[in-house]
Design a protein around this motif. Sequence first.
Motif, mmCIF file in Angstrom:
data_model
loop_
_atom_site.group_PDB
_atom_site.id
_atom_site.type_symbol
_atom_site.label_atom_id
_atom_site.label_comp_id
_atom_site.label_asym_id
_atom_site.label_seq_id
_atom_site.Cartn_x
_atom_site.Cartn_y
_atom_site.Cartn_z
ATOM 1 N N GLU A 23 -0.218 16.462 2.392
ATOM 2 C CA GLU A 23 -0.267 15.005 2.353
ATOM 3 C C GLU A 23 -0.391 14.541 0.906
ATOM 4 O OE1 GLU A 23 -2.149 11.850 5.277
ATOM 5 O OE2 GLU A 23 -3.718 12.915 4.169
ATOM 6 N N THR A 101 2.850 11.986 4.658
ATOM 7 C CA THR A 101 1.611 12.028 5.437
ATOM 8 C C THR A 101 1.942 12.486 6.848
ATOM 9 O OG1 THR A 101 -0.255 10.765 6.340
ATOM 10 C CG2 THR A 101 1.816 9.563 6.042
ATOM 11 N N ASP A 103 0.105 11.537 9.316
ATOM 12 C CA ASP A 103 -0.437 10.479 10.178
ATOM 13 C C ASP A 103 -0.579 9.202 9.355
ATOM 14 O OD1 ASP A 103 -1.941 8.774 11.799
ATOM 15 O OD2 ASP A 103 -3.103 10.421 12.668
ATOM 16 N N ALA A 104 0.444 8.350 9.405
ATOM 17 C CA ALA A 104 0.449 7.137 8.584
ATOM 18 C C ALA A 104 -0.663 6.171 8.983
ATOM 19 C CB ALA A 104 1.806 6.442 8.691
ATOM 20 N N GLN A 146 5.629 9.195 7.324
ATOM 21 C CA GLN A 146 5.287 10.180 8.339
ATOM 22 C C GLN A 146 6.592 10.624 8.984
ATOM 23 O OE1 GLN A 146 2.448 8.865 11.324
ATOM 24 N NE2 GLN A 146 3.323 10.259 12.839
#
Length: 264
Positions: A23, A101, A103-104, A146
Motif C-alpha cells: 500500500e 491500496t 482497501d480505499a 484499489q
Amino acid sequence: MAENGASAKRTSSDSGDVSAPPEGVPCWVDAQLSDVEAGKRFYGGLFGWTFREFDEDTAEDTAEGAEGGTVWAWLDGAPVAALARKTDGRMPTVWSVYFHTPDAAALAERIRAAGGQVVTPPHPVGGLGTTALAADPEGAVFALWQPARHPGFGRRHEPGTFAWAELYTRDTEAANAFYGDLFRDALFGPDAAPDFGRAPVLDVFPAEMPPHFLVHFRVEDCEAALGTVARLGGRVRVPPFETSYGRVAVVSDGQGASFALLQR
C-alpha cells in the motif's frame, strides 16, 4: 482512473512481477486537460506514446476512438498513463499520482483520522477498481487506487514512463510522519524501494507555491528532451538540477500541466 474514469489494463511491469505492491506504491498517473487532442500531440511527440480511446460505459479501450475523449497512453504495447478531458473548466490542469491500496474505504478513513481530507469519496470505475481523491494536512492532492481488473502501470522506470513522484511541501517532517503512517511498508519497510520522495517547496519553487505532487517521467537525455518540449509548445519551468535520485528539470505542456523530466 481520473474522476471521469480514465484508466488502463496492466500487462507487465519493469521487473515482470505483477503481484500486488505494498500500500502506498505509486501505481498510475493521469492528466486532466481541456484539449485531449492537443495533449496527444504533445506527449506523443515527447515520449513516443500512442493512444486509445477509453469508453467510460464499457470500461474498454478502442483504437483512437472519438475525438477529445479520455485516452490511455501506451508505450511498446503497455499502458503507461492517461489523458482525461476536464468535465469542468474550473478544474486544475494537472498531472495526478495514484497510490495503490487494497482497501480505499479503509485508507480514506485513516487519511481523515491523520488530519487529511477526502476530496472525493471512494467510488468504482466500471469493473476496473475503486478510486478516491484525497489531500494531506497541507493540501497536497493525491489519488487512491484499489485495483480490480486494472492493477496499474504496464511499464515504469523506462524512458517515456513514470519514474518518480516528489512531494513538495513546507514541512517535510510532518509529511514523513503523515505518509509514513499511511504507507509505512512502501516507504520504510525492509523491502521498500520507494518511487516517492519529499522535499521543501523552497528547494525548487517560490514560497507562494502550494504543496503539491510532481510526477516525473524518465528520459535518456534531459537537455535533448527540453528541446523537444520547447519545439512542441511547452515551457521549461525549472532548468535541470541534481537530486539524490537523478537529474531533474520541471516543465509544462502547452496547456499548463506541470511535470518533471528525470535522467538517471
